[in-house]
Every structure is written in C-alpha cells, then in structure tokens.
Design an enzyme around this catalytic site. Structure first.
Site, PDB file in Angstrom:
ATOM      1  CG  PHE A 234      -1.803  -1.367   1.152  1.00  0.00           C
ATOM      2  CD1 PHE A 234      -2.797  -0.481   0.545  1.00  0.00           C
ATOM      3  CD2 PHE A 234      -1.524  -2.265   2.181  1.00  0.00           C
ATOM      4  CE1 PHE A 234      -4.010  -1.992   0.595  1.00  0.00           C
ATOM      5  CE2 PHE A 234      -2.806  -3.244   1.955  1.00  0.00           C
ATOM      6  CZ  PHE A 234      -4.151  -3.064   1.605  1.00  0.00           C
TER       7      PHE A 234
ATOM      8  CG  HIS B 290      -5.846  -5.465   9.890  1.00  0.00           C
ATOM      9  ND1 HIS B 290      -4.950  -4.134   8.998  1.00  0.00           N
ATOM     10  CD2 HIS B 290      -5.922  -4.086  11.211  1.00  0.00           C
ATOM     11  CE1 HIS B 290      -4.188  -3.230   9.973  1.00  0.00           C
ATOM     12  NE2 HIS B 290      -4.744  -3.639  11.489  1.00  0.00           N
TER      13      HIS B 290
END
Length: 349
Positions: A64, A133
């Site tokens: 990311f 997550h």
C-alpha cells in the site's frame, strides 16, 4: 484484487506516509545481520512474528505505501501494474518458511495485518495466528461469532451481511439463527477482540519480536511489537522502507523478506517447504465446512501465562534506543568466523 479491496474501503485521509524510497543493506551487512537474527531466534524461548503487506508482494499482491504501492500510485491517478487476484494468489516463500518455523518451534505466534488469506492457504494453524484486519476468505456469524472458511474471496468489505445462514449446524454442531457477514474490517471498525488479545499477550511475553514487510504505521497493530520491548525482549525489523520504530529496534535489516528468511533457514539448516494445495483450507472449503474460530480455551490458557509473567512487572518507560548503538553492540559481540553456522546450530539444540 488488492486494488479492489482498497477501493472498497471507506474514504480515509490518514493513510500514513506514502512512497518513501526503499533502501538496501550491502551484501556483507545483509549476511552478517541474518546470522545475528538466526542467533537471536535460537536464544529466544518465545518468538512472535508481525507480518505486513510486504511479505505478499512476491505473490503479485501490491503493498500500500511502497514506491509502487496502491495508495502511493492512487495519489498520482495510477494503479499497480502487478495485481494478482486474491483467488489466484499463492503463499510466498516467506509464508511457507513461517509455517515451517512454527512447526519447528522456532516461532510461537504470528500476528498479521494482511487480509489476503495467504497464511490460511499455507496451512498455518489458527491457534498460531492473529488476523487483526480480517481475511478475505473468512465469514463470521453475526450471532455466535464463529468463523468459517470460504472457497472464494468475499465480494464486499466492511463487515457487510451476506444473508447466508450460519454454518454452525453443518458439522453436527448446535444450529444458530445468525447470518454470515464478511470479516474484513473497514477504517471505523474495532479490531477482533480475541485476535487482538492473543496478539498483545503473545507480544508481551515474547523474548523476540520480528517485524516483516510492514512500516508499522497503522495502530494499534503497528505498536504491538513494542510490548516485547517494554517487557525486556528484543525487536528486529525487516523492511525495505524505514519505519517509525526503527530507533527502538535492536536490529534493522533492509532487504527483501524472502531473501532474509531463506538465508536464516540456511543458517539454521532447516529445509524450506513448498506450497501444497492439500494444506490449503480454501480449497478444502469447496467440499466441506471448515471452522476458523479462535478457541476460547486457547485464549484462557494464554491469559494465565501472560498474567504469570507480566502481572506486576514494571514496563520500561524509556523505549527510544539509538539504533546504531544497538546494532553496533550486536555486531561487535557477533563472532565472525567460519564456524558461525555450527555455533548457531549448537545454540538451537
């Protein structure tokens, strides 16, 4: 695909520092640091590994915040050129090595920030893994909170209900009237309670925490390795980009995580397994119901261990270390000889 996952998240401005240039240790430093890491692992009785998106890039899943990360390129109106689907992605060398290290009792627990399901596909046991997550291949019941493996990645993110009845009664268990929803967190969601507790307690009792492929920017997951330091353990960070906790680490290795772990396995003289689809629970879920819930007994057992070791122990208030001094101390004390592999092997026995 990871791009689709990123697009499915709610708009959020505070995504951390993006696009920081990567850096690499020299080959000499790399080899020496890997030998030190192998020795630290042999000396540790309880090792926890914290994994981020950087361990999945060699599977074709972009990270990311890297120079070619999803969010880095997003600011420029671009998309990563490499973007393998979650369904097609296979565990990397790092995933398979971590599974083997757990089986060899060199690593006791893994804390993952990744939602790609590659730890699941590698065959890593649930009792050795916290997924902070979520996981694209996991559904969770809205009522009984049990989790089940999917045969394909979810099409939604953010704990959205699929309307499918809970699968608890399929394997002879007690039927439940709940409905399944995706287990992938959005920005506003709290981390799963048992995953977070297990991650925090394991990190606290660890002699050694190793961070692989993460810039440690998202909290609370990014701060969990510091629990090891607070209780007197050592911290090693392996990442291509600098992290905000480099100055608190005892050792920082700037290199590809696949290469780091392969070198460590060679030093430890442990064979690296290859990916076997027969261990992939996602494939097995095509024909049977597979549960992926953390057992309450495992949580209670770890709680007792955590309290016995950490209750009443004063945490270290001063966490900031001078990284250079930490590394220089380790390098100075490290015996640089042709017998290093033998010495490390003897320590592991």
């Amino acid at each position: 695909m990871s791009c689709n996952y990123a697009e499915g998240l709610s708009p959020y401005e505070h995504k951390g520092i993006l696009g920081v240039p990567e850096k690499f240790d020299t080959l000499e430093k790399f080899n020496e640091k890997c030998e030190i890491l192998a020795r630290l692992m042999c000396q540790s009785k309880h090792t926890v590994v914290h994994t981020g998106a950087g361990i999945s890039t060699s599977a074709g899943i972009p990270d990311f915040r890297g120079p070619n990360g999803v969010w880095t390129l997003e600011k420029e109106g671009k998309r990563p050129s490499s973007n393998v689907s979650f369904a097609d992605a296979q565990p990397t060398k790092t995933h398979m090595i971590l599974k083997k290290l757990v089986e060899s009792n060199k690593v006791q627990y893994i804390v993952s920030q990744n939602i790609d399901g590659l730890h699941l596909k590698s065959g890593l046991p649930r009792k050795c893994l916290s997924e902070l997550h979520g996981n694209m291949f996991i559904d969770e019941c809205s009522l009984c909170k049990r989790q089940f493996v999917r045969s394909c990645p979810v099409e939604t993110v953010g704990k959205k209900c699929s309307g499918v009845p809970c699968a608890s009664g399929h394997n002879g268990g007690r039927p439940c009237r709940g409905r399944l929803y995706d287990g992938v967190l959005d920005w506003e969601h709290d981390l799963p309670e048992n995953d977070l507790l297990m991650a925090e307690w394991h990190s606290s009792i660890a002699d050694l925490s190793i961070c692989l492929g993460t810039t440690l920017q998202i909290i609370p997951s990014g701060n969990l390795p510091l629990e090891t330091v607070k209780y007197g353990g050592k911290l090693v960070i392996c990442n291509l980009q600098p992290t905000k906790h480099d100055n608190k680490a005892d050792l920082v290795i700037n290199y590809y995580v696949d290469d780091i772990l392969q070198k460590v396995m060679n030093i430890l003289e442990i064979d690296i397994p290859v990916y076997n689809e027969n261990d992939n629970l996602v494939k097995l879920a095509e024909s049977s119901v597979i549960e992926w819930t953390i057992h309450k007994k495992d949580v209670l057992l770890l709680e007792k261990i955590f309290k016995a070791k950490c209750k009443g122990v004063k945490k270290k208030r001063t966490l900031i270390k001078v990284k250079r001094n930490c590394e220089e101390s380790l390098l100075t004390n490290h015996v640089n000889s042709k017998h290093i592999k033998l010495e490390i092997k003897e320590e592991c026995l």
